[in-house]
Structures are given as structure tokens and as C-alpha cells.
Motif scaffolding. Structure first.
Motif, PDB file in Angstrom:
ATOM      1  N   ILE A 195     -71.181  61.360  34.335  1.00  0.00           N
ATOM      2  CA  ILE A 195     -70.272  60.285  34.771  1.00  0.00           C
ATOM      3  C   ILE A 195     -70.650  58.981  34.069  1.00  0.00           C
ATOM      4  O   ILE A 195     -71.840  58.707  33.877  1.00  0.00           O
ATOM      5  N   PRO A 196     -69.684  58.193  33.620  1.00  0.00           N
ATOM      6  CA  PRO A 196     -70.018  56.902  32.995  1.00  0.00           C
ATOM      7  C   PRO A 196     -70.802  56.011  33.975  1.00  0.00           C
ATOM      8  O   PRO A 196     -70.533  56.020  35.180  1.00  0.00           O
ATOM      9  N   GLU A 197     -71.741  55.301  33.477  1.00  0.00           N
ATOM     10  CA  GLU A 197     -72.594  54.418  34.310  1.00  0.00           C
ATOM     11  C   GLU A 197     -71.733  53.395  35.066  1.00  0.00           C
ATOM     12  O   GLU A 197     -71.978  53.055  36.218  1.00  0.00           O
ATOM     13  N   HIS A 198     -70.676  52.908  34.390  1.00  0.00           N
ATOM     14  CA  HIS A 198     -69.790  51.908  34.997  1.00  0.00           C
ATOM     15  C   HIS A 198     -68.356  52.446  34.930  1.00  0.00           C
ATOM     16  O   HIS A 198     -68.131  53.589  34.535  1.00  0.00           O
TER      17      HIS A 198
ATOM     18  N   ARG B 193     -61.043  62.351  38.000  1.00  0.00           N
ATOM     19  CA  ARG B 193     -60.784  61.215  37.082  1.00  0.00           C
ATOM     20  C   ARG B 193     -62.022  60.343  36.946  1.00  0.00           C
ATOM     21  O   ARG B 193     -62.429  59.927  35.859  1.00  0.00           O
ATOM     22  N   ILE B 194     -62.673  60.103  38.097  1.00  0.00           N
ATOM     23  CA  ILE B 194     -63.864  59.237  38.088  1.00  0.00           C
ATOM     24  C   ILE B 194     -65.010  59.914  37.326  1.00  0.00           C
ATOM     25  O   ILE B 194     -65.760  59.266  36.589  1.00  0.00           O
TER      26      ILE B 194
ATOM     27  N   ARG C 202     -73.594  58.380  42.108  1.00  0.00           N
ATOM     28  CA  ARG C 202     -74.141  58.163  43.462  1.00  0.00           C
ATOM     29  C   ARG C 202     -73.079  58.473  44.498  1.00  0.00           C
ATOM     30  O   ARG C 202     -71.881  58.361  44.233  1.00  0.00           O
ATOM     31  N   ALA C 203     -73.500  58.839  45.704  1.00  0.00           N
ATOM     32  CA  ALA C 203     -72.563  59.107  46.807  1.00  0.00           C
ATOM     33  C   ALA C 203     -73.248  58.712  48.112  1.00  0.00           C
ATOM     34  O   ALA C 203     -74.289  59.278  48.461  1.00  0.00           O
ATOM     35  N   ILE C 204     -72.674  57.705  48.784  1.00  0.00           N
ATOM     36  CA  ILE C 204     -73.263  57.203  50.038  1.00  0.00           C
ATOM     37  C   ILE C 204     -72.168  57.078  51.095  1.00  0.00           C
ATOM     38  O   ILE C 204     -70.981  57.146  50.763  1.00  0.00           O
ATOM     39  N   ASN C 205     -72.594  56.897  52.351  1.00  0.00           N
ATOM     40  CA  ASN C 205     -71.588  56.553  53.356  1.00  0.00           C
ATOM     41  C   ASN C 205     -71.629  55.028  53.544  1.00  0.00           C
ATOM     42  O   ASN C 205     -72.455  54.343  52.920  1.00  0.00           O
TER      43      ASN C 205
ATOM     44  N   SER D 237     -69.447  56.058  39.840  1.00  0.00           N
ATOM     45  CA  SER D 237     -70.379  55.505  38.845  1.00  0.00           C
ATOM     46  C   SER D 237     -71.496  54.740  39.546  1.00  0.00           C
ATOM     47  O   SER D 237     -71.222  53.929  40.460  1.00  0.00           O
ATOM     48  N   PRO D 238     -72.745  54.946  39.137  1.00  0.00           N
ATOM     49  CA  PRO D 238     -73.856  54.317  39.851  1.00  0.00           C
ATOM     50  C   PRO D 238     -73.751  52.788  39.902  1.00  0.00           C
ATOM     51  O   PRO D 238     -74.021  52.191  40.951  1.00  0.00           O
TER      52      PRO D 238
END
Ligand code: P6P
Length: 355
Positions: A222-225, A269-270, A309-312, A336-337
Motif C-alpha cells: 500500500i502507498p505510504e500516503h 482502491r486504497i 494500518r487498521a485501527i478502531n 495508508s500508514p
């Protein structure tokens, strides 16, 4: 012929494709079998499971592609575990996944968005399986009758209960870090199956001329941004302050808003172009709308394996959440992180709740 996207960065965990794949056609089956050889204690069960899911995906794809032509549009006459109308294609996809998983004996039980409870699968012969599978058979199904892409999401765990007994809820209420494999199938302009077993992420595009999923996206990163944010802007006025402030920031940064209303499409897409997907708390879904076990966890494993990254919205890592109910929901911010880090800063600064 599926052309593979050149991967710009690889990590030591990535399946060492260049050692054997070169630039020739690599089918999903070959890739899975080859990857199994990388796992010292692989028994072939997981290989069989992944291949079963691939077969189910091809069958579902055939029906999704002609949904407008045959009478499987419209609403089936019942509702799923979450009280949502079951479209006929939902039911068809659910039935096909169960059928394919039942026939191979590689998993001992399944859980589905479309089934209230877990479903134990009788062993074939004396074979006792060590895996359970959870899935959303057709995510985004509210888009079916307007021809918007939909997807299948799956997660595979090792069972925890004794293999000589039926599986039980404890086999399913496991945190996302326990996933052995996770993936999705996106039925879009083309049909692509993306999965990970914890050694990077690879995508396989269905070549209808040979009926095979062929490696098309190697070691996806995944792209950083990213320049896109993905949220249902219609709920803006109902979001908490910190989410509204972040969405305003995205607009101030001239990020594009892309929201398909089909999570698999938005996440895919992301994964390719970068960005952030948000489903925060709303009045209708105070704990978030998306299901933890068979939507958030598998997609979070994929995105993390690709470097994201994946957070709630309480800043907890999705994959570390301890589930208590089969169909429980979660808020989610994933992508993206750099963008998830941005959101974290807004939540830390503006949240009224102690974080
Ligand atoms: P809303 C589809 O129904 C789904 O489960 C996800 O695929 C999608 O991201 C979300 O719900 C859309 O929800 O409330 O924006 O319509």
C-alpha cells in the motif's frame, strides 16, 4: 493474459516469487501449492481450503456477472443475522461457499454473515480438520441491482477446541492476529482474488478464457500516503467532533472523496492507490457498522501485510480486538500508514473521551 504489476519493494517475508515464477502465467492453484512448500509443517489442508474458496469464487463470479439476466436480483424473502434484507445473490453466494467448503473436508466449521450461528461441517471419513472459516459471502450486496462491484471476504483460523469434538463459538471468537489466512474476491470490471497467509499480499485476476485466477499483482504494497479519503459523508453531522475535524482536514488538503459503499471495492482502491477508509460511530451504529470477524479482521490483515494500518476509533489495533460475539461490529479507520497516523493525531487532540 494477466500482466503482473512490478513490485517496487519486497520484504523478507514475501513469497520468493522471482526464484520460480519469472514472468510466466502463474495460476492461483500453482501459487498456493508452491507457497505451501515454504511452510515447514504444511499438511496441505490450508492449500485445499484456499483452492476451495477459489472454486467458489469462480462459481459466484459466473452468477454475479449475469445477475441482471436471470431472476436472482431482488430480495430473498428473509433477513440475515444483522437484520438486513438478503438479496438472492447473497443467498446463492453463501450456499456455494458452504457447498465448496463442505465437499473437501478441509474445514470443520464455518460462520457467515448470512447465518445466525456457526455451522459444523461433518468430517469426511476419518479426517478431522484443523481450520474454521468465516466469511461475508457478498459484501456490498445492496449495490447488486445497480451493477456496482461487490465482494466476498474470508478469514481462516486454526480451531482451538479438541478435534474429536464439534467446533464451538470459542473457535471463532479469536482476535485477528490469530488468522492463518485472509482474503477477498472483488467482482468488478474484472474479478480479482487477493489473499495473504502472513507472507505478503498477492492478487490473482480471473482469466475467463482459461477459467483460472492468474497472478496479476505480486507482493502488493500500500502507498505510504494517499490523496483519497473514503467515508459516507452523509453522516458527517452525526460524527464525533474529532472525525468531523479530520474530514475537514482531508477536504482542506484537497484529498479526493471516493466512497463506493462496497467495502471490498473501497479497500481494494486504497490498497492500489493509497488513501484511508473510515467507518466511525454513528447514531444508527454506535459501535460502527462493519463486522469485526468477517469484514474488519480479514481486510485489516491484508492491509497490514501490505504495509498499512487498521485501527478502531478508540485507537486500538483492529487485529488485537478480542471478540465477544460472532456478529459484533466495530468502528474502523484503515489504509495508508501516513493517513491513519494523521487521523490518530486528530483523535488524540479532539476526542472528548479519554483515549
Ligand atoms: P453505509 C455494505 O452494506 C457495507 O457492509 C460495506 O460494504 C460498506 O462499506 C458499508 O456497508 C456501507 O455502509 O452506511 O455507508 O451505506
Amino acid at each position: 493474459m494477466a500482466t503482473t504489476k512490478k513490485n517496487t519493494t519486497t520484504t523478507p517475508d514475501d513469497v520468493n516469487l522471482n526464484a520460480w515464477a519469472g514472468n510466466r502465467i502463474v495460476t492461483l492453484d500453482e501459487f498456493i501449492i508452491r507457497s505451501e512448500k515454504d511452510f515447514e509443517y504444511a499438511t496441505g489442508e490450508l492449500t485445499g481450503l484456499l483452492r476451495d474458496i477459489g472454486v467458489a469464487a469462480k462459481i459466484i463470479n459466473r452468477e454475479v456477472n449475469k445477475a441482471g439476466l436471470v431472476n436472482i436480483l431482488g430480495v430473498a424473502d428473509n433477513q440475515n443475522a444483522s437484520g438486513e434484507e438478503q438479496k438472492k445473490l447473497d443467498v446463492y453466494a453463501n450456499d456455494k461457499l458452504i457447498e465448496c467448503l463442505q465437499n473437501s473436508g478441509e474445514c470443520c466449521a464455518i460462520a457467515s454473515e448470512e447465518n445466525d450461528d456457526i455451522l459444523n461441517i461433518p468430517p469426511i471419513g476419518s479426517k478431522s480438520s484443523h481450520y474454521v472459516v468465516m466469511f461475508d459471502p457478498l459484501d456490498g450486496s445492496s449495490n447488486i441491482d445497480v451493477n456496482v462491484s461487490v465482494g466476498t471476504i474470508f478469514a481462516i483460523y486454526r480451531r482451538k477446541s479438541p478435534s474429536d469434538q464439534p467446533a464451538n463459538l470459542s473457535d471463532f471468537l479469536q482476535s485477528g492476529i490469530q488468522q492463518v489466512a485472509a482474503g477477498y474476491v472483488l467482482y468488478g470490471t474484472s474479478t480479482i482474488l487477493v489473499y495473504t497467509t502472513g507472507r505478503g499480499v498477492n492478487g490473482f485476476t480471473l482469466d475467463p478464457s482459461i477459467g483460472e485466477f492468474c497472478l496479476s499483482h505480486r507482493n502488493m504494497r500500500i502507498p505510504e500516503h494517499g490523496q483519497f479519503y473514503s467515508v459516507n459523508q452523509g453522516y458527517y453531522s452525526k460524527f464525533d467532533l474529532e472525525m468531523r475535524r479530520y474530514i475537514d482536514h482531508c477536504s482542506d488538503q484537497n484529498y479526493g472523496l471516493r466512497y463506493i459503499g462496497s467495502m471490498v471495492s473501497d479497500i481494494h482502491r486504497i490498497l492500489i492507490h493509497g488513501g484511508i477508509f473510515l467507518y466511525p460511530s454513528t447514531r444508527k451504529f454506535p459501535r460502527g457498522k462493519l463486522r469485526l470477524l468477517y469484514e474488519c479482521n480479514p481486510l485489516s490483515m491484508i492491509v497490514e501485510q501490505a504495509g498499512g494500518r487498521a485501527i478502531n476509533t478508540q485507537l486500538k489495533r483492529i487485529l488485537e480486538l478480542e471478540p465477544t460475539e460472532l456478529h459484533q461490529r466495530s468502528t474502523i479507520a484503515i489504509g495508508s500508514p501516513a493517513l491513519v497516523n494523521e487521523l490518530q493525531a486528530f483523535i488524540e487532540r479532539y476526542s472528548a473521551l479519554p483515549i
